[in-house]
Design a protein around this motif. Structure first.
Motif, PDB file in Angstrom:
ATOM      1  N   TRP A  34       0.835  -1.214   0.000  1.00 19.33           N
ATOM      2  CA  TRP A  34       0.000   0.000   0.000  1.00 19.33           C
ATOM      3  C   TRP A  34       0.861   1.252   0.000  1.00 19.33           C
ATOM      4  N   GLY A  35       1.971   1.183   0.681  1.00 24.35           N
ATOM      5  CA  GLY A  35       2.847   2.348   0.770  1.00 24.35           C
ATOM      6  C   GLY A  35       3.471   2.688  -0.565  1.00 24.35           C
ATOM      7  N   ASN A  36       4.028   1.678  -1.284  1.00 25.97           N
ATOM      8  CA  ASN A  36       4.695   2.054  -2.525  1.00 25.97           C
ATOM      9  C   ASN A  36       3.699   2.311  -3.668  1.00 25.97           C
ATOM     10  N   ILE A  37       2.504   1.729  -3.605  1.00 25.24           N
ATOM     11  CA  ILE A  37       1.467   2.087  -4.590  1.00 25.24           C
ATOM     12  C   ILE A  37       1.152   3.576  -4.449  1.00 25.24           C
ATOM     13  N   LEU A  38       1.025   4.005  -3.165  1.00 26.88           N
ATOM     14  CA  LEU A  38       0.730   5.406  -2.894  1.00 26.88           C
ATOM     15  C   LEU A  38       1.877   6.299  -3.384  1.00 26.88           C
ATOM     16  N   MET A  39       3.108   5.817  -3.132  1.00 25.89           N
ATOM     17  CA  MET A  39       4.262   6.602  -3.574  1.00 25.89           C
ATOM     18  C   MET A  39       4.234   6.803  -5.093  1.00 25.89           C
ATOM     19  N   ASP A  40       3.978   5.685  -5.839  1.00 27.43           N
ATOM     20  CA  ASP A  40       3.885   5.794  -7.299  1.00 27.43           C
ATOM     21  C   ASP A  40       2.827   6.804  -7.691  1.00 27.43           C
ATOM     22  N   GLY A  41       1.707   6.775  -6.951  1.00 26.76           N
ATOM     23  CA  GLY A  41       0.559   7.598  -7.326  1.00 26.76           C
ATOM     24  C   GLY A  41       0.788   9.080  -7.142  1.00 26.76           C
ATOM     25  N   THR A  42       1.587   9.436  -6.121  1.00 24.69           N
ATOM     26  CA  THR A  42       1.713  10.869  -5.830  1.00 24.69           C
ATOM     27  C   THR A  42       2.330  11.654  -6.983  1.00 24.69           C
ATOM     28  N   ASP A  43       3.071  10.954  -7.871  1.00 24.23           N
ATOM     29  CA  ASP A  43       3.646  11.657  -9.025  1.00 24.23           C
ATOM     30  C   ASP A  43       2.558  12.183  -9.947  1.00 24.23           C
ATOM     31  N   TYR A  44       1.391  11.550  -9.881  1.00 19.26           N
ATOM     32  CA  TYR A  44       0.321  11.918 -10.821  1.00 19.26           C
ATOM     33  C   TYR A  44      -0.896  12.465 -10.075  1.00 19.26           C
ATOM     34  N   LEU A  45      -0.649  13.025  -8.911  1.00 16.05           N
ATOM     35  CA  LEU A  45      -1.730  13.470  -8.025  1.00 16.05           C
ATOM     36  C   LEU A  45      -2.747  14.345  -8.756  1.00 16.05           C
ATOM     37  N   THR A  46      -2.280  15.233  -9.624  1.00 20.09           N
ATOM     38  CA  THR A  46      -3.194  16.176 -10.273  1.00 20.09           C
ATOM     39  C   THR A  46      -3.881  15.563 -11.485  1.00 20.09           C
ATOM     40  N   THR A  47      -3.289  14.547 -12.095  1.00 22.51           N
ATOM     41  CA  THR A  47      -3.874  14.010 -13.323  1.00 22.51           C
ATOM     42  C   THR A  47      -4.612  12.694 -13.103  1.00 22.51           C
ATOM     43  N   ALA A  48      -4.181  11.880 -12.163  1.00 22.09           N
ATOM     44  CA  ALA A  48      -4.812  10.566 -11.968  1.00 22.09           C
ATOM     45  C   ALA A  48      -5.139  10.366 -10.499  1.00 22.09           C
TER      46      ALA A  48
END
Lengths: 282, 265, 266
Positions: free
Chosen positions: A232-246
Motif C-alpha cells: 500500500w505504501g509504494n502504490i501510494l508513492m507511485d501515485g503521488t507523481d500523478y496526483l493532479t492528473t490521476a
C-alpha cells in the motif's frame, strides 16, 4: 447486570461488529488476492495505450503509469502490507506480553531491567529510529521489516501487561490459588492471561493501527517494500507523481489504509469500553 | 494439649517510603488442634498479615511459624506442597476470591488438579460431593461466580479450600461481607464442618460480636502487637486490654429488655 | 401530625432485556415518616431496601419503572420533573451511601466536593463555599478539617470518607436524611463512631432519618421505629423495641435472632 463477559459485550456492540467486519473483509481480500485480482499485479500489458486509465468496468480502480491494474495491485499489496503489519503486531504483542508478565511475576532484577528498558526506549520516536536503522542498513525485505517494526513496538504492551498483572497478583483469587500451591506457570496461564486478555487485545488492535501506517510510510519514502512487489505504501508513492492528473492512484490506496487503521482503532476503543463495562458495579 | 500451629516472635515489616513500618510486631501465639482461635482487631492492626505470613503469601521479617513442629518459613518443594494441602484459607470478599472467568467446578477442582490427587472423572464426582457438603446443589459446578449470590460464593470458597482435605483453615474475615442472615448460615456450616472434619480454625475478624459465637479463645491485636489472649467467656466478661475494651464498646448495644437491664448488654 | 414523607402503593419493577416479564422489586410499599422521626428499614439482601432508598431520591436507573405515590414536603416525587427534583436533593432530602470510596470523585479534593454542594445550590462565592465546607467537615467530626479538606479521597481513611459524605449530605440542612447501609463497609469501631455522629446530628438538627440496613444492631441503636422489608413487601412496621421483644413475622424473627447474643446476657 454485569453478567456478560468482556467478549460478549464486545460482540453485542454494533460499532465493534462493523469494525470487525471491515477488518475481516480486508483480511479475506488479502488472503484470496490471487483469485480475486482480475489481473497480474506486476504485468505491464501496454505501457503506452493502457497507461493511466481512469476507472472503467474492466479496471474498476483504473491503471497506473505502467498500465498495471490498480485493483489487482491493491489486493496483492494488502497481502504484503497486512502480512508485515500482522507479523509485526504479533511479534510486538508476544514480546510485550512475555516481558511484561515476567517483570510482574518474577519482580526483582527482571522487573528492574524490563521497566528500565521500557522507560528508556519509550522516549525515542519510533519512526525516526526505524528510518535511521533502515538508512544505515539499506532497504529491507518484508521479513526484516516485521522484525524491525515488531521489535520496536512491544513497549506499550509490556507496560500495560506488567501493570495489569501486578494488579491481579494482589487479588484474592490469585492469593487463593497460591495458597493451594499453584505454580507460577499455572497462575500465569490459568488466571492472569485470561484476566488480562482483553487489555492485550486492545494493545494488539492499537499496535495494528500503528504498524500499518508505519509500513506504508517506510515504503512511501522508498525504504520499505521494494517495487515491483506492491504494498500500500509504494502504490501510494507511485501515485503521488500523478496526483493532479490521476486521482485514483492516490484515493484508493489512501482509502484502504484509512479503512483498515480506522477499523482497528474502533475495535480497540470498543474493546476498552467493553472492559470498562465489566468493572462497573452491578 | 498439642499445638498445631505456633508462632514465635513473628515480625512482618513493610518497606514504606522512607522507613520500615512493622505490620506485625514480635507476635507469639499457639493454636491447639481442634480449637477456634479468633484473631481480632481494627483494620490495619496486622491481623491479615499474620494469616498471610502463616500461608507463606508474604515473607516475614523475623520469627518462626511452626506447623505441626516444622518451620513453614524454611519449607521447600514437596514439603511446602504438602503443607499447602494441610493449611487452607477463605478470604473476606467472595466477589474477589473466585476467578470470574472459571466455572465453579473448575474453581473447586483447582486444588485437586494442582496436587494431582485423582483422575478427572473421579475429581468431578468429588467436586459434586464437596458442593453438597457445603449445602449447594452439584449442578452449581456448571455455573460462573457472577451467577451465584454472595452467600453461595462464600460456600464455594469453602468447598475449594476443603478439596485438598486440610486440617487447618484460616478464615480471613470470611463472614464480614455477608448479610446477617447469610452470615449466620455460613457460621453454622463452618461449625458443622469443624466437628465433622476435626478442623482447626484461625478466625480473623474485626467484629467481636461474631467472634463471641464461634471462638474458643480470642487473641486481640492492636498496632501489630498482641495485647490480650484469653478464653472467649473470660475476655468478654473481664477484658484486660484497652484495645479489647474499645472493641467491646463498639458492639451495638441493642436495648433487649429495657426495664430489666437498662443500659448494659 | 402531618407526615414529612408519605409513601403510598409504591411499586418498582425492572425490565431485563432478556426476559419478557419485568421483575418486581418493590410491591405496594406504604409507610409514613413524621418530621424528626428516626425509622429503620431492615431487610436481608435482595429485599428491595436499596431500591426503596433510590426510589425516594429519584435516583433509580433508567430501565426501572416506579408507580404509586411518594409525597414529600408538599411535592409528589414520582411525577416531579428532574430539575425540580434536583433542587430538592441535598436541600430538603439527602442520601449517604454504603461505599464511601465510590461515592466520592477520586480526582477531586474532599473540601472541593463538599463546597460543590453549596455551589450547585446557589452559593456564588467560592471562598464562602469553601469555608462552609470546612466548617461542615469539622462538625462531622473530621479532625483537622482545614487540612483534610485539601486531601483526595484515597488519602484519608474509610471512616473519614464517610464523614465527608455525611458533611455533603448535611451541608444544606435537609429535612430528611436517607442513610443506605452507611456503616457496612466500615470496621466495627469506626461504625460505632459514625452511628454516634449520625444520632447526634439527627438530634441536633431535628431532621428525619431513614436508616437502611440488614443489621438490626445498627438500626436498634439509632431508630425508634423499624420497617421490615421482605421480597419487596413491607411485612412489619412497628416500634423497634416491640420488634426486638416480639417480632410478628418469621422473616423478622430470623433478622432479630441473627443479632441476639449466643446466651442470655450474664
Amino acid at each position: 447486570m454485569s453478567g456478560a463477559t468482556t467478549w460478549q459485550r464486545l460482540r453485542d456492540d454494533a460499532a465493534a461488529r462493523t469494525a470487525g467486519a471491515v477488518l475481516g473483509a480486508v483480511i479475506l481480500a488479502a488472503l484470496f488476492a490471487p483469485w480475486l485480482a482480475p489481473f497480474d499485479p506486476t504485468v505491464q500489458p501496454d505501457p503506452v495505450s493502457l497507461r493511466l486509465l481512469a476507472p472503467t468496468p474492466t479496471h474498476p480502480m483504473g491503471t497506473d503509469a505502467f498500465s498495471r491494474d490498480v485493483l489487482s495491485r491493491l489486493l496483492h499489496g494488502a497481502r504484503i502490507s497486512l502480512g508485515v503489519a500482522a507479523g509485526a503486531m504479533l511479534l510486538s504483542v508476544v514480546l510485550g506480553t512475555t516481558l511484561g508478565a515476567l517483570a510482574a511475576v518474577i519482580g526483582g532484577w527482571v522487573d528492574a531491567v524490563v521497566s528500565g528498558l521500557v522507560d528508556v526506549l519509550i522516549a525515542m520516536p519510533r519512526l525516526l529510529v526505524v528510518i535511521a536503522l533502515v538508512a544505515t542498513f539499506g532497504a529491507l525485505s518484508p521479513g526484516w521489516l516485521v522484525l524491525l517494526i515488531g521489535g520496536s513496538g512491544w513497549l506499550t504492551t509490556a507496560r500495560i501487561v506488567r501493570a495489569e498483572f501486578r494488579d491481579h497478583l494482589q487479588r484474592d483469587y490469585v492469593l487463593a490459588a497460591r495458597a493451594l500451591g499453584a505454580s507460577r506457570r499455572r497462575i500465569i496461564w490459568r488466571h492472569l492471561l485470561p484476566a488480562v486478555a482483553p487489555q492485550i487485545g486492545v494493545a494488539a488492535a492499537l499496535a495494528l493501527a500503528a504498524v500499518i501506517p508505519l509500513e506504508a510510510a517506510l515504503s512511501f519514502v522508498g525504504l520499505g517494500v521494494q517495487p515491483p512487489m506492491p504494498s500500500w505504501g509504494n502504490i501510494l508513492m507511485d501515485g503521488t507523481d500523478y496526483l493532479t492528473t490521476a486521482w485514483w492512484l492516490v484515493v484508493f490506496p489512501v482509502t484502504a489504509i484509512a479503512l483498515t487503521v480506522g477499523a482497528a482503532l474502533v475495535l480497540a476503543d470498543r474493546l476498552r469500553v467493553a472492559i470498562a463495562g465489566g468493572e462497573r458495579t452491578p | 494439649m498439642t499445638a498445631l500451629l505456633e508462632l514465635r516472635h513473628l515480625t512482618v515489616e513493610y518497606a514504606a517510603r522512607d522507613r520500615r513500618a512493622p505490620a506485625v510486631d514480635d507476635l507469639s501465639l499457639a493454636i491447639s488442634r481442634g480449637e477456634t482461635l479468633a484473631l481480632v482487631g481494627e483494620s490495619g492492626c496486622g491481623k491479615t498479615s499474620v494469616g498471610r505470613a502463616i500461608l507463606r503469601l508474604l515473607e516475614p521479617t523475623a520469627g518462626s511459624i511452626l506447623f505441626d513442629g516444622e518451620d513453614v518459613r524454611t519449607m521447600r518443594g514437596d514439603v511446602l506442597q504438602r503443607f499447602r494441602r494441610r493449611a487452607q484459607v477463605v478470604f473476606q470478599d467472595p466477589n474477589a476470591s473466585l476467578d470470574p472467568r472459571m466455572r465453579i467446578g473448575e474453581i473447586v477442582r483447582e486444588g485437586i488438579d494442582i496436587h494431582a490427587l485423582m483422575p478427572r472423572p473421579k475429581a468431578e464426582l468429588r467436586v459434586a460431593h464437596l458442593l453438597e457438603e457445603v449445602g449447594l446443589p452439584a449442578s452449581t459446578a456448571a455455573r460462573f461466580p457472577h451467577e451465584c449470590s454472595g452467600g453461595e460464593r462464600q460456600r464455594i470458597a469453602i468447598a475449594r479450600a476443603l478439596a485438598v482435605e486440610p486440617e487447618f483453615l484460616i478464615l480471613d474475615e470470611a463472614v464480614s461481607a455477608l448479610d446477617v442472615l447469610v452470615r449466620q448460615q455460613v457460621l453454622q456450616l463452618l461449625a458443622t464442618l469443624q466437628s465433622r472434619r476435626k478442623l482447626t480454625y484461625l478466625f480473623i475478624a474485626h467484629d467481636l460480636a461474631v467472634v463471641e459465637r464461634v471462638a474458643t479463645r480470642v487473641a486481640v491485636m492492636h498496632r501489630g502487637r498482641l495485647v490480650e489472649c484469653a478464653p472467649t467467656r473470660q475476655l468478654f466478661s473481664a477484658p484486660a486490654a484497652d484495645a479489647t475494651r474499645a472493641l467491646l464498646a463498639a458492639i451495638p448495644r441493642i436495648p433487649w429488655e429495657t426495664r430489666a437491664s437498662g443500659e448494659g448488654r | 401530625m402531618t407526615a414529612l414523607l408519605q409513601v403510598e402503593g409504591l411499586c418498582v419493577s425492572v425490565a431485563h432485556p432478556g426476559n419478557s416479564d419485568p421483575v418486581s422489586l418493590l410491591r405496594d410499599v406504604r409507610f409514613a415518616l413524621s418530621p424528626g422521626e428516626t425509622v429503620g428499614v431492615l431487610g436481608a439482601s435482595g429485599s428491595g431496601k436499596t431500591t426503596l432508598a433510590l426510589a425516594l431520591m429519584g435516583l433509580l436507573p433508567r430501565d426501572f419503572t416506579a408507580t404509586g405515590a411518594v409525597h414529600f414536603d408538599g411535592h409528589e416525587l414520582l411525577s416531579l420533573s428532574e430539575g425540580a427534583r434536583r433542587s430538592l436533593r441535598a436541600r430538603r432530602i439527602s442520601i449517604v451511601f454504603q461505599e464511601p470510596l465510590t461515592a466520592l470523585n477520586p480526582r477531586q479534593r474532599i473540601g472541593a466536593q463538599v463546597a460543590e454542594v453549596a455551589r450547585a445550590h446557589g452559593e456564588r462565592n467560592a471562598t464562602r463555599a469553601h469555608r462552609l465546607a470546612v466548617e461542615m467537615l469539622s462538625r462531622t467530626g473530621l479532625d483537622d478539617a482545614d487540612e483534610r479538606a485539601h486531601r483526595f479521597p484515597h488519602e484519608v481513611s474509610g471512616g473519614e470518607r464517610q464523614r465527608a459524605l455525611l458533611a455533603m449530605a448535611l451541608l444544606l440542612d435537609p429535612a430528611l436524611l436517607i442513610a443506605d447501609e452507611p456503616t457496612s463497609a466500615l470496621d466495627v469501631t469506626v461504625q460505632a463512631q459514625v452511628l454516634q455522629l449520625l444520632r447526634a446530628q439527627q438530634r441536633e438538627r431535628g431532621m428525619a432519618l431513614l436508616l437502611v440496613s440488614h443489621d438490626l444492631g445498627v438500626i436498634a441503636t439509632t431508630c425508634a421505629r423499624t420497617i421490615v422489608l421482605h421480597e419487596g413487601h413491607v411485612i412489619e412496621d412497628t416500634p423497634t423495641r416491640q420488634l426486638l421483644a416480639a417480632p410478628e413475622q418469621p422473616q423478622s424473627r430470623a433478622l432479630v435472632d441473627a443479632v441476639r447474643p449466643p446466651e442470655p446476657a450474664p
